[in-house]
Motif scaffolding. Structure first.
Motif, PDB file in Angstrom:
ATOM      1  N   ASN A   2       0.806  -1.217   0.000  1.00  0.00           N
ATOM      2  CA  ASN A   2       0.000   0.000   0.000  1.00  0.00           C
ATOM      3  C   ASN A   2       0.837   1.263   0.000  1.00  0.00           C
ATOM      4  O   ASN A   2       1.802   1.387   0.742  1.00  0.00           O
ATOM      5  N   THR A 368     -13.424  -2.029   4.510  1.00  0.00           N
ATOM      6  CA  THR A 368     -12.311  -2.684   5.186  1.00  0.00           C
ATOM      7  C   THR A 368     -11.011  -2.096   4.648  1.00  0.00           C
ATOM      8  O   THR A 368     -10.835  -1.977   3.428  1.00  0.00           O
ATOM      9  N   ASP A 369     -10.122  -1.711   5.554  1.00  0.00           N
ATOM     10  CA  ASP A 369      -8.853  -1.080   5.142  1.00  0.00           C
ATOM     11  C   ASP A 369      -9.119   0.023   4.121  1.00  0.00           C
ATOM     12  O   ASP A 369      -8.683  -0.062   2.963  1.00  0.00           O
ATOM     13  N   ASP A 372      -6.425   1.357   1.625  1.00  0.00           N
ATOM     14  CA  ASP A 372      -5.724   0.446   0.723  1.00  0.00           C
ATOM     15  C   ASP A 372      -6.283   0.579  -0.691  1.00  0.00           C
ATOM     16  O   ASP A 372      -7.482   0.793  -0.883  1.00  0.00           O
TER      17      ASP A 372
END
Length: 458
Positions: A2, A368-369, A372
């Protein structure tokens, strides 16, 4: 995997409840993203005041649906948006409200049907090919990818929207759009201060000149088209020939200028930004870039053509994920024109309701994340599992962007054509700072270095 997340560069330093009016104005003028309450990245809704005016940030997808779909008639475009864009865009689809918006939308919608958009693909691919050839002369050098994408998308505009105006000064049009948007912070600040429309501010005169030039250039193109008696299958021709399916009403020249400028500003500016952020993200994620290259090689081994674009599924997902992380239209603002409720909250008439798209797309409860870069978020099963209103780069409801299909095809075609033959690497070590002035631009442009990939059969 990332890249460094952008969040740390844009989070507010001074909590909303402790800000003075002067501090708020600084945020508006410098970068409105930095002025949003920190809670917009985690809470469903945040109530605050901006320059003394009631303001409601809405991030929960169910509540977004209420604002944009179920109760859309209770909202108008907010005065700040109209003040920032109205002098250039007039009363086109983006800035109009009520009946005037509805009839324009009815008239223009058929122009952007899938079958019409498909006819534009050869021109899109050809323009991407011309940029591909120009980049051969720039190999090994540094270029501003944002500027290059602006030229490419304007080339497409000339071919698909303004085929009767091949002599239009591309650089001056691009500079005029940039100059106009650069002063938008001051226009918004004047609206927040409720200053009279005649009050001067830095850059106002130049912005007015830019808007006048853009409107004048388009009026000349429309007049020339009418005088020639030709219709044409480009957007100008389609708008000249279109009529409201309910009333038979046709657009006057001023209406066509308003909407052409809207489509140019929206299509030219936002697609250029999407592509610039996409190239940057791919340069930071070689494993994703490798998947894109493998897909292009499998789908279009002899070179990308119009017939290949809709089969470049993963490449399109890259574009969609870039628009999640860096949505060109990073904020949607509405003004409540009647008392209503949103969820359990009472919202009085006169409240500014803000959908902070950038924050929604990075919201910890929705993704989620969230920082990223993961194009698999836009695979079919992932999309099905996600709330429809967690991802709104094109808006939502009856006012969803009319050119959404065109924009996705265009961005996919340009990205695939160029990334297959050229590798781009960032010049700067730090991530570009996202700067919100109507659209989300990389502060300082997108300087990157070009290198040709190993040749393959075209």
């Amino acid at each position: 995997m990332n890249a460094p997340p952008p969040h740390a560069t844009i989070k507010a330093v001074v909590p909303a409840e402790r800000r003075s009016k002067l501090t708020t104005l600084r945020y508006v003028l410098r970068n409105p993203l930095e002025g949003w309450p920190e809670e917009v990245y985690s809470a469903p809704m945040v109530r605050t005041r901006t320059m003394g005016h009631p303001t409601l940030f809405v991030m929960d997808p169910d509540l977004i649906r209420e604002v944009m779909v179920e109760k859309a008639d209770a909202f108008h475009k907010d005065p700040a948006t109209k003040r920032a864009l109205g002098p250039a865009l007039g009363r086109g689809i983006l800035t109009a409200d009520g009946a005037h918006w509805r009839w324009q939308r009815r008239l223009a919608s058929p122009v952007f049907r899938h079958e019409n958009v498909q006819t534009f693909l050869p021109a899109i691919v050809a323009a991407a090919g011309r940029t591909h050839d120009e980049w051969a002369d720039a190999e090994g050098r540094q270029i501003d990818v944002l500027h290059a994408m602006m030229r490419t998308t304007f080339d497409i505009i000339i071919q698909t929207m303004l085929a009767g105006a091949p002599d239009m000064d591309v650089d001056r049009v691009a500079e005029s759009i940039t100059a106009y948007l650069r002063t938008s912070g001051w226009a918004v600040a004047m609206a927040l201060l409720r200053a009279p429309s005649w009050m001067p501010y830095p850059g106002r005169r130049r912005a007015r000149r830019s808007g006048s030039y853009l409107r004048g250039a388009l009026q000349q193109a429309i007049t020339a088209r009418r005088d020639s008696g030709a219709s044409g299958s480009d957007l100008t021709g389609l708008l000249l020939a279109a009529s409201d399916p309910e009333t038979g009403q046709r657009m006057e020249d001023g209406d066509i200028v308003d909407n052409l400028l809207t489509f140019i500003a929206a299509g030219h500016e936002t697609t250029s930004l999407t592509l610039s952020w996409s190239f940057y993200l791919l340069s930071r994620h070689p494993e994703v870039e490798a998947k894109v290259l493998a897909e292009i090689a499998a789908v279009a081994p002899q070179g990308v053509g119009p017939e290949h674009i809709e089969r470049l599924v993963y490449t399109r997902q890259v574009v969609q994920e870039a628009m999640r992380l860096y949505p060109p239209a990073s904020v949607l603002m509405r003004l409540a024109v009647a008392d209503l409720t949103i969820g359990a909250e009472v919202v009085p008439a006169g409240t500014t309701v803000i959908l902070p798209v950038f924050a929604i797309h990075h919201h910890e409860a929705l993704w989620t994340d969230p920082y990223d870069f993961d194009p698999d978020r836009f695979g079919p099963e992932a999309v099905k599992a996600r709330h429809r209103y967690a991802y709104i780069p094109f808006g939502a409801g009856p006012r969803i962007c009319i050119g959404m299909g065109f924009a996705l095809l265009e961005a996919t075609a340009i990205l695939a054509t160029l990334i297959a033959r050229y590798r781009l690497t960032p010049v700067r070590d730090t991530p570009p700072r996202p700067l919100l002035h109507v659209t989300l631009r990389p502060d300082g442009g997108m300087p990157m270095r070009i290198a040709r990939r190993a040749a393959r059969t075209r």
